[in-house]
Each structure stands twice: as C-alpha cells, then as structure tokens.
Design a protein around this motif. Structure first.
Motif, PDB file in Angstrom:
ATOM      1  N   ALA A 211       0.956  17.496  -1.250  1.00 32.81           N
ATOM      2  CA  ALA A 211       0.154  18.694  -0.989  1.00 32.81           C
ATOM      3  C   ALA A 211      -1.056  18.370  -0.119  1.00 32.81           C
ATOM      4  CB  ALA A 211      -0.288  19.326  -2.312  1.00 32.81           C
ATOM      5  N   ARG A 212      -1.653  17.199  -0.338  1.00 29.56           N
ATOM      6  CA  ARG A 212      -2.794  16.817   0.492  1.00 29.56           C
ATOM      7  C   ARG A 212      -2.368  16.612   1.939  1.00 29.56           C
ATOM      8  NH1 ARG A 212      -4.165  14.075  -4.333  1.00 29.56           N
ATOM      9  NH2 ARG A 212      -3.189  12.111  -3.685  1.00 29.56           N
ATOM     10  N   TYR A 213      -1.218  15.975   2.146  1.00 30.69           N
ATOM     11  CA  TYR A 213      -0.749  15.752   3.513  1.00 30.69           C
ATOM     12  C   TYR A 213      -0.358  17.063   4.197  1.00 30.69           C
ATOM     13  CZ  TYR A 213      -0.626  10.648   3.096  1.00 30.69           C
ATOM     14  OH  TYR A 213      -0.966   9.323   2.957  1.00 30.69           O
ATOM     15  N   MET A 214       0.100  18.031   3.427  1.00 31.05           N
ATOM     16  CA  MET A 214       0.560  19.287   4.008  1.00 31.05           C
ATOM     17  C   MET A 214      -0.570  20.274   4.260  1.00 31.05           C
ATOM     18  SD  MET A 214       3.733  18.866   4.551  1.00 31.05           S
ATOM     19  CE  MET A 214       4.205  20.550   4.939  1.00 31.05           C
ATOM     20  N   ALA A 215      -1.753  20.010   3.713  1.00 35.42           N
ATOM     21  CA  ALA A 215      -2.875  20.932   3.890  1.00 35.42           C
ATOM     22  C   ALA A 215      -3.248  21.052   5.365  1.00 35.42           C
ATOM     23  CB  ALA A 215      -4.073  20.441   3.076  1.00 35.42           C
ATOM     24  N   ARG A 216      -3.765  22.209   5.715  1.00 41.04           N
ATOM     25  CA  ARG A 216      -4.109  22.473   7.122  1.00 41.04           C
ATOM     26  C   ARG A 216      -5.117  21.430   7.641  1.00 41.04           C
ATOM     27  NH1 ARG A 216      -3.584  26.851  10.355  1.00 41.04           N
ATOM     28  NH2 ARG A 216      -2.875  28.107   8.595  1.00 41.04           N
ATOM     29  N   ASP A 217      -6.157  21.186   6.868  1.00 38.58           N
ATOM     30  CA  ASP A 217      -7.159  20.191   7.237  1.00 38.58           C
ATOM     31  C   ASP A 217      -7.007  18.998   6.290  1.00 38.58           C
ATOM     32  OD1 ASP A 217      -8.323  21.794   9.278  1.00 38.58           O
ATOM     33  OD2 ASP A 217      -9.333  22.953   7.721  1.00 38.58           O
TER      34      ASP A 217
ATOM     35  N   ARG B 153       7.680   1.611 -17.252  1.00 34.29           N
ATOM     36  CA  ARG B 153       7.860   2.453 -16.063  1.00 34.29           C
ATOM     37  C   ARG B 153       7.175   3.789 -16.269  1.00 34.29           C
ATOM     38  NH1 ARG B 153      13.935   0.154 -16.022  1.00 34.29           N
ATOM     39  NH2 ARG B 153      13.132  -1.654 -17.107  1.00 34.29           N
ATOM     40  N   TYR B 154       6.622   4.327 -15.199  1.00 37.04           N
ATOM     41  CA  TYR B 154       5.882   5.590 -15.255  1.00 37.04           C
ATOM     42  C   TYR B 154       6.472   6.570 -14.249  1.00 37.04           C
ATOM     43  CZ  TYR B 154       2.718   1.887 -16.890  1.00 37.04           C
ATOM     44  OH  TYR B 154       2.183   0.777 -17.506  1.00 37.04           O
ATOM     45  N   PHE B 155       7.783   6.711 -14.251  1.00 35.63           N
ATOM     46  CA  PHE B 155       8.458   7.453 -13.197  1.00 35.63           C
ATOM     47  C   PHE B 155       8.054   8.924 -13.162  1.00 35.63           C
ATOM     48  CE2 PHE B 155      12.320   4.336 -13.209  1.00 35.63           C
ATOM     49  CZ  PHE B 155      11.529   3.384 -12.597  1.00 35.63           C
ATOM     50  N   ASP B 156       7.978   9.593 -14.307  1.00 29.65           N
ATOM     51  CA  ASP B 156       7.623  11.013 -14.323  1.00 29.65           C
ATOM     52  C   ASP B 156       6.195  11.221 -13.814  1.00 29.65           C
ATOM     53  OD1 ASP B 156      10.121  11.657 -15.282  1.00 29.65           O
ATOM     54  OD2 ASP B 156       9.488  11.795 -17.373  1.00 29.65           O
ATOM     55  N   GLU B 157       5.273  10.374 -14.274  1.00 32.66           N
ATOM     56  CA  GLU B 157       3.885  10.478 -13.807  1.00 32.66           C
ATOM     57  C   GLU B 157       3.802  10.212 -12.310  1.00 32.66           C
ATOM     58  OE1 GLU B 157       0.966   8.285 -16.121  1.00 32.66           O
ATOM     59  OE2 GLU B 157       2.410   8.199 -17.778  1.00 32.66           O
ATOM     60  N   ALA B 158       4.563   9.230 -11.854  1.00 32.13           N
ATOM     61  CA  ALA B 158       4.536   8.898 -10.430  1.00 32.13           C
ATOM     62  C   ALA B 158       5.024  10.064  -9.579  1.00 32.13           C
ATOM     63  CB  ALA B 158       5.393   7.661 -10.171  1.00 32.13           C
ATOM     64  N   LEU B 159       6.048  10.738 -10.026  1.00 37.19           N
ATOM     65  CA  LEU B 159       6.546  11.895  -9.280  1.00 37.19           C
ATOM     66  C   LEU B 159       5.515  12.998  -9.220  1.00 37.19           C
ATOM     67  CD1 LEU B 159      10.279  12.065 -10.408  1.00 37.19           C
ATOM     68  CD2 LEU B 159       9.452  11.856  -8.052  1.00 37.19           C
ATOM     69  N   GLU B 160       4.818  13.227 -10.319  1.00 33.78           N
ATOM     70  CA  GLU B 160       3.785  14.266 -10.324  1.00 33.78           C
ATOM     71  C   GLU B 160       2.649  13.891  -9.373  1.00 33.78           C
ATOM     72  OE1 GLU B 160       1.731  17.546 -10.668  1.00 33.78           O
ATOM     73  OE2 GLU B 160       3.772  17.260 -11.457  1.00 33.78           O
ATOM     74  N   GLN B 161       2.243  12.636  -9.381  1.00 39.48           N
ATOM     75  CA  GLN B 161       1.199  12.197  -8.448  1.00 39.48           C
ATOM     76  C   GLN B 161       1.684  12.302  -7.009  1.00 39.48           C
ATOM     77  OE1 GLN B 161      -0.766   8.400  -9.591  1.00 39.48           O
ATOM     78  NE2 GLN B 161       0.235   8.687 -11.572  1.00 39.48           N
ATOM     79  N   ALA B 162       2.962  12.006  -6.771  1.00 38.56           N
ATOM     80  CA  ALA B 162       3.515  12.114  -5.419  1.00 38.56           C
ATOM     81  C   ALA B 162       3.487  13.559  -4.926  1.00 38.56           C
ATOM     82  CB  ALA B 162       4.933  11.559  -5.394  1.00 38.56           C
ATOM     83  N   ARG B 163       3.731  14.494  -5.827  1.00 40.02           N
ATOM     84  CA  ARG B 163       3.679  15.916  -5.429  1.00 40.02           C
ATOM     85  C   ARG B 163       2.254  16.318  -5.043  1.00 40.02           C
ATOM     86  NH1 ARG B 163       6.941  16.237 -10.299  1.00 40.02           N
ATOM     87  NH2 ARG B 163       9.155  16.343  -9.709  1.00 40.02           N
ATOM     88  N   ARG B 164       1.277  15.810  -5.769  1.00 46.53           N
ATOM     89  CA  ARG B 164      -0.113  16.115  -5.410  1.00 46.53           C
ATOM     90  C   ARG B 164      -0.481  15.470  -4.079  1.00 46.53           C
ATOM     91  NH1 ARG B 164      -0.985  15.267 -11.114  1.00 46.53           N
ATOM     92  NH2 ARG B 164      -1.908  13.215 -10.742  1.00 46.53           N
ATOM     93  N   SER B 165       0.017  14.266  -3.866  1.00 42.17           N
ATOM     94  CA  SER B 165      -0.229  13.602  -2.588  1.00 42.17           C
ATOM     95  C   SER B 165       0.427  14.375  -1.441  1.00 42.17           C
ATOM     96  CB  SER B 165       0.311  12.169  -2.635  1.00 42.17           C
ATOM     97  OG  SER B 165       0.127  11.515  -1.404  1.00 42.17           O
TER      98      SER B 165
END
Length: 482
Positions: A63-69, A49-61
């Motif tokens: 941020a991409r969805y929340m960006a203005r453009d 399982r890669y739960f910690d890594e997955a959470l970090e990648q989810a946070r980066r994702s």
C-alpha cells in the motif's frame, strides 16, 4: 521471472521493482513461503515461522508503494530471516536450546530493531546450534540442518540456518552473529556473503555487546545487499555503550581496484588445507590480478599457539561459562556437545588464563599489522575444508583435514583468528565449489576500521564473476520446482 527467480532476487533489485510497481512485496513473500514449504523439509534451516504476520506486513508495504506520493523505507517490504539467537520483541528466542523453548523477549536487539524500523519483514527464525557454540548446526530442539548444495554435508555454524536459507532461496536477507566465525563459516560453506564488521560497528544487545570477540552482521547473496544492510544497522545506539560513534556509509556499486595491493596467505603458516579450497582460493586471487590488483603471498608466521590460546577465551570467557551455568540444573535438556564443552571448560581453564587470548592477539598483530600497512587487504580461505558432515561430532577424536589430524571444532575453519583481531573488518565471499558440490569461500580482511576498502574489492570481484545465484544453473538443485 519464474517463482524461483523471484525467490533469488537480491534485495537491491527487489526494491527497484517495488518502486517501479513491477513487483509487490506480497508477491515476494508469497513466493518465499511457497518455496520454504517445498524445500525446507530437505534442509531444515527454519525455526519459528511468522508467515501470516509477514503477509500482513507485506500488504501494508504494498500500500505504501502504491500510494500517489509514496514514502517508503530503506528496506520496505524486504523479507528477512533472523537467527534464533537474536532477540525479537514478542517472539521466543531459544538459542537452539530446549532450556529456552518458552523464552519470549520483550524487546529486539539493536540490529534487529533497526532492520525492522527500516521496513524489513521478519519471515522466520533460522536454526543455530545450542548456545551458538559450534560450527555445526544441529540441536535437540530443531534437529539437523543440512547444506542445500549437498544435504549429506552441513551448512556450517553457528548461523548455519541463515546461510542455508539464503542458498536455498527461502529468504532475501538474513542475520547472524560471529564470535568464532559464526557468520563467515556458513557463508563459506553455503556459498553466500557474510560480513563480520569491526567490533562495535553494529550495535548489539547484552551481554554479547561487551564481548570483543563478538560481532553481529549480515548474510546475503550479494555484496551490495550486505552493504545495504550495513548502511541500515551500523552506527551508535543509545543502549549500547560499546557501539562506535562514527557511522560508515558503504557504496553499492562496483568501481576500479586497479593498483590495489593485496596480500594473501593460504594457510597462516600452520593450517592443513584441502585441495579444493587451495585451488579455488588461487583461482579467486587470479580474478583480483585480472582486475589490476597487485597480489602477493605473505608469511604471517602464526603457529598452533593461536588455537591453544584462542580456545582459552571460548572456554573461560564465553561459551564455557554459559554451558557450566546450565549444566548444574539443566543437563538433561542439553546436547551432548554442550555437555562435553562444559566439562572441558571446567577442567581446562582458570581465571589466570583470561589474559592469554589478549597476549596471543597482540603477537598475531605484530605480523599482520605490518602486512596491512604495506597492503590494502589480506585474502585467505574462509574454511580450510569446504564443510563437515551434517551429523559431524565436534568432539570426534579421529577428525582429520587434508589427511592430518585436526581439532574437530576449530580445525576446519580459518575464521576465529579475526575474532581475536576483532577490529579488522572481514567479508566472506564465494570462491567456487568442491568436488562434493559444497561451496568454498575466501575472506577479504581489511585494515582496522576500514570497511570501505573491503567492500570496494568485493564488489569488483563479484562483478567480474557475474554475481552468484543469478541463473538457475548457479543455484542448488534441491527440488525440481519452477
């Protein structure tokens, strides 16, 4: 939505919620982790399982969805479970064997590479039998994997961990490989969707990419999600010279199948069939009739020679050789069924047998080819028994199906025939449940290379049924959580 509703979201809907900023990839990953920790002990479908890594990648994702453009990827933020037989760069791939417990890959297989590049987040690896050589999912390194619908029964194999993870609501998408039905067997037994594309449609890594019986593909809870994954993974790859040059883009929305001609066979003319499978297959065919398709039974004229000659390939050309190689130095680490397989392969086959599966496949296509020329599709059961017990012995000499003695490894599945006929696309979709609560499935078989018609029929069928897993009452009762 409850936390469990979030866990059962199809990827297509999750992506829409991400884009509408109504759900975050972090929320989805957190919900899946919490559910995995709660229900996986009962079914044991996860390997590493890669739960910690997955959470970090989810946070980066997020941020991409929340960006203005916002500029997002096709699968941005979608959690993915990867079968523990497919390479992931920097992660170990055990192939369900103690022999490879410390094996770490330096690159990802092409399918996995493309899913990662599309933004999918690898949450965990899923269990598989040793060397993927069985329709059960049990190994010395990971233990016994169980069916979420009834834990006394198995999830099928060899991609059994992926099928169980989807049915249990602890993954959004999953991957599998299929040499004798290893995507479709667990799809049928777990009540999910599994796709065996034509060989070469999805690029793969060596040596599997050179095996014409081998295919890598998606397991999902909806037909649209399977199409979504295919649209990401299919197409030529510069490192796989067996990959097809044309790329097929599949539609995600259902349409009319009125007038479509569908042939069906319940038993290929020789396979014993459990009553629950027969009843559910006939009910599924009535759904296609209700949608305006012309459905008729056909006689393929196949016989038990299919089994005898098909096994030559598995004994001589793929599984058998691998087990023989490892037997010499690592027998103490191997499972009993892998050892038995090696010994049979040593005794039962010679180099002269290599041509027999090809001759058999040619004979099979002499009847299937004309059927598909006169019809758009063929439908048949995925497995002729819903499943086998979780602790099933694939060498049990007393194994029966529908009261008839059957091969304990291949005698309860109807999938390997279309690995022999490797250019036919085949999608397994749910057809109902047996009295044991274990699901059953049907295979939708297309003309060679005709992925689109298979998915068009499956999308219409799914829509007519209202989908699967969309309501709490349509999910396995493996816990009492919210």
């Amino acid at each position: 939505m409850t936390a469990t509703d979030i866990c059962y979201l199809p990827a297509t809907k999750a992506l829409a919620l991400f884009k509408g900023r109504k759900l975050s990839p972090v929320d989805l990953v957190q919900a899946l982790i919490a559910r995995a920790e709660r229900v996986n002990p009962a079914i044991n479908c996860l390997a590493d399982r890669y739960f910690d890594e997955a959470l970090e990648q989810a946070r980066r994702s997020e941020a991409r969805y929340m960006a203005r453009d916002a500029e997002t990827l096709p699968l941005d933020g979608i959690p993915l479970a990867v079968k523990d037989a497919q390479r992931v760069a920097g992660k170990r791939t055990t192939q369900g064997s103690l022999i490879f417990k410390d094996w770490v890959d330096d690159h990802s297989d092409p399918m996995i590479e493309r899913l990662q590049q599309a933004g999918a987040i690898i949450l965990a690896r899923t269990t598989t039998p040793e060397f993927c050589l069985s329709g059960i999912t049990a190994s010395r390194i990971w233990g016994v994997t169980r069916n979420p619908w009834n834990t006394e029964w198995g999830p099928g194999g060899s991609s059994g961990g992926s099928g169980a993870a989807l049915a249990a609501g602890i993954a959004t998408l999953a991957t599998g490989t299929d040499i004798g039905g290893s995507i479709r067997i667990p799809a049928g037994a777990c009540g999910v969707v599994g796709y065996k594309p034509p060989h070469g449609r999805n690029p793969d890594g060596p040596p599997a990419n050179f095996d014409r019986f081998n295919h890598c593909g998606p397991l999902t809870r909806s037909v649209a999600d399977a199409a979504l994954m295919q649209n990401v993974t299919s197409g030529p790859h510069p490192l796989d010279h067996d990959s097809l040059q044309d790329k097929v883009t599949l539609g995600l929305e259902p349409g009319s199948i009125k007038g479509m001609k569908i042939a069906y066979s319940l038993d290929f003319g020789y396979v014993p069939l459990e009553d629950d499978v027969r009843r559910n297959t006939l009910a599924a065919l009535e759904v296609f009739r209700s949608l305006g398709a012309v459905v008729e039974e056909v006689d393929l004229g196949w016989t038990g020679e299919v089994e005898r000659n098909g096994l030559h390939w598995y004994n001589l050309m793929h599984f058998g050789r691998q087990t023989i190689w490892h037997l010499k130095e690592s027998e103490a680490l191997m499972t009993d069924y892998a050892i038995a397989f090696a010994k049979v392969a040593q005794e039962a086959t010679t180099a002269d047998d290599a041509h027999k599966p090809w001759e058999q496949a040619h004979r099979m296509y002499q009847s299937l080819g004309p059927v598909l020329a006169a019809h758009d599709l063929l439908i048949c059961p995925t497995n002729n028994a819903p499943s086998v017990r979780a602790e099933h012995d694939p060498w049990d000499p007393d194994f029966t199906v529908a009261g008839k003695k059957a091969d304990p490894e291949f005698g309860w599945v109807m999938t390997h025939q279309f690995n022999m006929l490797h250019n036919c696309p085949v999608l397994s979709v749910p057809s109902g449940h047996a009295g044991t609560k274990v699901p059953t499935g049907i295979q939708i078989v297309g003309r060679t290379w005709d992925d689109e018609t298979v998915f068009r029929a499956a999308l219409a069928y799914e829509q007519a049924l209202g989908g699967w897993y969309t309501k709490p009452e349509n999910r396995p009762k493996i816990d009492s959580g919210p």
